[in-house]
Each structure stands twice: as C-alpha cells, then as structure tokens.
Design an enzyme around this catalytic site. Sequence first.
Site, PDB file in Angstrom:
ATOM      1  N   LYS A  60       0.842  -1.198   0.000  1.00 24.48           N
ATOM      2  CA  LYS A  60       0.000   0.000   0.000  1.00 24.48           C
ATOM      3  C   LYS A  60       0.877   1.249   0.000  1.00 24.48           C
ATOM      4  O   LYS A  60       1.908   1.300   0.672  1.00 24.48           O
ATOM      5  CB  LYS A  60      -0.906  -0.017   1.225  1.00 24.48           C
ATOM      6  CG  LYS A  60      -1.941   1.093   1.288  1.00 24.48           C
ATOM      7  CD  LYS A  60      -2.834   0.897   2.504  1.00 24.48           C
ATOM      8  CE  LYS A  60      -3.890   1.977   2.631  1.00 24.48           C
ATOM      9  NZ  LYS A  60      -4.788   1.743   3.794  1.00 24.48           N
ATOM     10  N   SER A  95      -9.320   1.787   2.660  1.00 26.20           N
ATOM     11  CA  SER A  95      -8.475   2.594   1.816  1.00 26.20           C
ATOM     12  C   SER A  95      -7.427   1.772   1.070  1.00 26.20           C
ATOM     13  O   SER A  95      -6.778   2.276   0.150  1.00 26.20           O
ATOM     14  CB  SER A  95      -7.755   3.659   2.674  1.00 26.20           C
ATOM     15  OG  SER A  95      -6.981   3.047   3.694  1.00 26.20           O
ATOM     16  N   SER A 109      -9.958  -0.638   6.752  1.00 28.96           N
ATOM     17  CA  SER A 109      -9.329  -0.581   5.429  1.00 28.96           C
ATOM     18  C   SER A 109      -8.633  -1.865   5.015  1.00 28.96           C
ATOM     19  O   SER A 109      -8.307  -2.029   3.833  1.00 28.96           O
ATOM     20  CB  SER A 109      -8.319   0.576   5.390  1.00 28.96           C
ATOM     21  OG  SER A 109      -8.975   1.809   5.556  1.00 28.96           O
TER      22      SER A 109
END
Length: 557
Positions: free
Chosen positions: A60, A134, A158
Amino acid sequence: MSTALERVRAAYARIAQVDRPEVWIGLRPREDTEAEAAAIDARTAAGERLPLAGTVFAVKGNIDVAGLPTTAGCPSYAYRPDVDAPAVARLRAAGSVALGTTNLDQFATGLVGTRSPYGAVRNAVDPAYVSGGSSSGSAVAVALGLVDLALGTDTAGSGRVPAAFNGVVGLKPTPGLVPTEGVVPACASLDCVTVFARTLPEAEHALSFLAAPAGRALPPLVQRRPGPWRLAVPDAAQLGELDEGWAEAFGATAARLADAGAELLPVDLEPFTEAASMLYEGAFVAERYTAVGAFVDKHAGSPDLDPTVAGIISGARDVPAHRLYADREKLSALRARALSSLGDADALLLPTTPGHPTLAEVAADPLGANARLGRFTNSTNLFGLAAVAVPAGAVAGRPFGVMLIGPAFTDDRLARVAALLTSPPLHVAVVGAHLSGQPLNGQLLALGGRFVRTTTTAPVYRLYALDTTPPKPGLVRARAGGAAIEAEVWRLPAEGLGALVAALPRPMALGSVELADGTSVPGFLCEPEAADGAHEITAHGGWRAALDALAHPDAPS
C-alpha cells in the site's frame, strides 16, 4: 512451484494482460525485481531456507518501500525512503519480492477506494462498483492475480472492506502485533498493518513473518473453555439495513458454521455500533489532523488533495481537548459493555459491510456512502481487537464477505474458526468466456477464483463457435486432427467450483481437460452434439484469437 524469477516474469506479464493502471502508484523497474529474484533462486539453490521464495507482493502506498516514493496517495506529499518499513523488510527477508506500491484512499482516509488523484480503483469483479478502501489497490492486485500477497493498513476497516468487496482474505492483526514504523499514519494509536491473500493459509503464513516479536514477548492468551467454537451472532434487527440479499447470505454463513459444529450465541451489538460512530463523529478524528493536518492546511486548494479527504482532516483541527477526554471515557465504558456482551464467545460474526455501493453512488454521496461501510468495522481498533475478513459466497454475482472479531491476540483462534468457511482449492481450466477480460470472468472472481497461469491444452482438441449469449466456444476432444488450444488455469475454492457447475448451462459441461504438460484438470467442455453445424475455429488456436479474426475479417492472416 515456480522459481522466484519465473514468478516475477509471470507477474509482469499478468499486469500487462489485465491492464488496470489505477491499481498501482509505482512499480519497481523490472530489471531490479528480476535481479532480486535471481539472487533468491541462487540462495535457495545453495540450500538457504526462504519460505516465501517464489512469491511476489504489493505494498500500500502509505508504507515505505526503499527506492520508491511513499505518496500516501498524494503526489506532492511524496518522499523517497532509504529503507523498507519493517513489515516490507520481513516479507523480503523470507524470500518474497516486492513489485511496487499500490493506490489508496488518500492519507488512508476512506473505505471506498475512490479518493485518490491517481484514479478510483475499480472493483476486481464488477468495475461499476467500488473496490473498497483505503487499501484498494492492494486488495485488487491480489484479487486479479497480479501478486500473491499484499500489505495494507487498517484503522477503520481498510484491511477488511476491500477484502470483502474483491473476494479475498484480509487479516487485521491485534493492534501492535505488526510494527507500524515506516507507515504514514492515519491515526497512529489505532493503525494496523494488514495482509491480503487469496486463501486463508497464505495470509496466515505471511502474518507469521510480519508478526515476528522482534525481541518482545507476546502476552499469553486467556485459555478458552473446552468445547465447540462459540460464535456471537447478532439478530437481523441489530444489523440494520443491508443490501438486498445480504441478510440471507449472512444467515446462510452462520448456518454453515453451525453445521460445521460451532455453537451460535446471542450478542448485543449496540456497544459496537455506538463506538463505530465515534471514530469520525467524535474527537478521535483529531488524530488524523495530527498526522498530516499541517500539510493539508499548507496545500489547501491544491489539485493533489482529494477534497473529501482534505475536508475531513481540516475539519478535525478545532476539536477541543476536553471532548477527547470525554470520548475516551465513553469509549472505555462501551468497550466494557462490548466485551461483556461477547462473554466467552471465541469470536463475533458480522457481515464485513452492510452493502456494496457503485462508483456512481459514492460520487453522489461520498460522506454518507463511506460512513455506512464502517458500521461494523470502525469499532474494532478502538476496542483493541483482532479480526479476519473472509469470502462467504456471492450475492448478485459479486463477492459477499464476513468477518470474525475477537479479543486481542486471538488472531490464530480467529483463523481456525474462519477455516470452517474454507476448504482446499481446486484447479479448473477455461478456454472461452471465462478467460481474463472476457464477459464471464467475473463469475470466477466472485466465487473466489485466482488466476494461476496461461497455458495450452494438449493437441487433441477442436474448438467451435457456439450460438450462445454471451458468445462462447465449445471445446471437444477430437478423434483425429486436434490442436493445442489456449487455456487459462484458475484456482477455485471447492464450494466455488460446485456453484459454477450448478449454474453451468447446456451444452456446456465439466470434464477432464488434458493440458500441454500432460496433467489433467477439471475444465469446460461442450457436449459433442453441440458442435454439429457449428463454425469450427480450431485453426485460430484459441478463443481470443478467433474473436479478433472475426472482428477484423479483412486483416491479413
């Protein structure tokens, strides 16, 4: 199992084939990853034990990867770290190769996957729907078979919401179990590094390296009372409004666990949902301003800043200190009520989200749509709990997921319960409308399918264009004059393959398909009678090539 170098090359080929540029923020130069993979192969050949050799992973974009910019989804925020975050370093030390950084809701603020100047990350199964955030790019990279593993973060859900929406596993460990150094914080006191994988064993294996205690002893687990797994399951009224079909899917999941021997217990969900609303509506959101608020204020109005994210962070600037203390006191009381409600249950079973919005629905109501998605996930880190999100079937052709939440450091226990919902995967060969990029490929993804490799059949088949909707070919074993036909091998959970077979229309059938390497796997064939009078396309060598030839009949052959 492929070598590390073979796996890296296959990954880049798959990335090109899928063509989903919004998944990535930065890919490492191919020559670097191939050199790293070759070195790993040399080390394993010399006898070194590297348990994750032959795998690749994505990271990420708010987690440091040495040599790549850490953007947190904001180009003007970017910095270039000299060292990997500990979580990245631990996977690489075990032999996995990091391919690059993935897209995310900016500053890890969101559960939708659309709040990024790098573009909205579309769902892996149905691109009209959100991927979830996210950690959007990380989950989609795993779901599409671009990587074997991916790192995400989870503050409000997330690491679980995008797992549910894309049909993969998301492990959210106990807060503090995996180090968060080298992570751009969302709320530093709540953030967790998470792992995505296609299967529960793969995710657990990765977590075993991520959670290395690094010199500190983990607290002992409270011993559970002997007996079957005990699962707290709320009644339908406390779940609130769910998308159509989701209540039934959740009920069926609970029934599956009961059939597997689990004892289902009642639970009061109110303290969990009340605490969930405090994450953004209370004073805890002020920690997001502490993380990146000064940057957001300085760059107000910049096209780099997502307006929804900037509004949330800037709006937290003026939260009074006394409100934080009041909310901490309220949260403590809610946590006591929540744990009391769980009693001696091993886990709380919940739908991961109440529903799955489209990109258009999120665009029309970005705050409301996002807030709804956190109803069941927001409280987990506020309470200091562990969680795992796993696929639990499909609704309307899209993945449906559930999560199991339990006390701190019951991560392994939760995985054991989640394993009741999984079973050893099976391989299946596809040659037509289920190929990557073709109209029915979403069925495989919705059922938990994972791309394994592209290959060909043994040269003993004929291929025919069938008169069906959508168009698809029929593969028939030839008595003579057969040819090798392009095929993809996918891995499906056993129940996923069963669902696929149950919905298979005539004249399609499931049979044993012989591959070029001499192995045989279940695959799609058609009844021989269906080929009578059908247009033979064997000479094209595969369905994609045949479609291209039909679309461009005047092109030179």
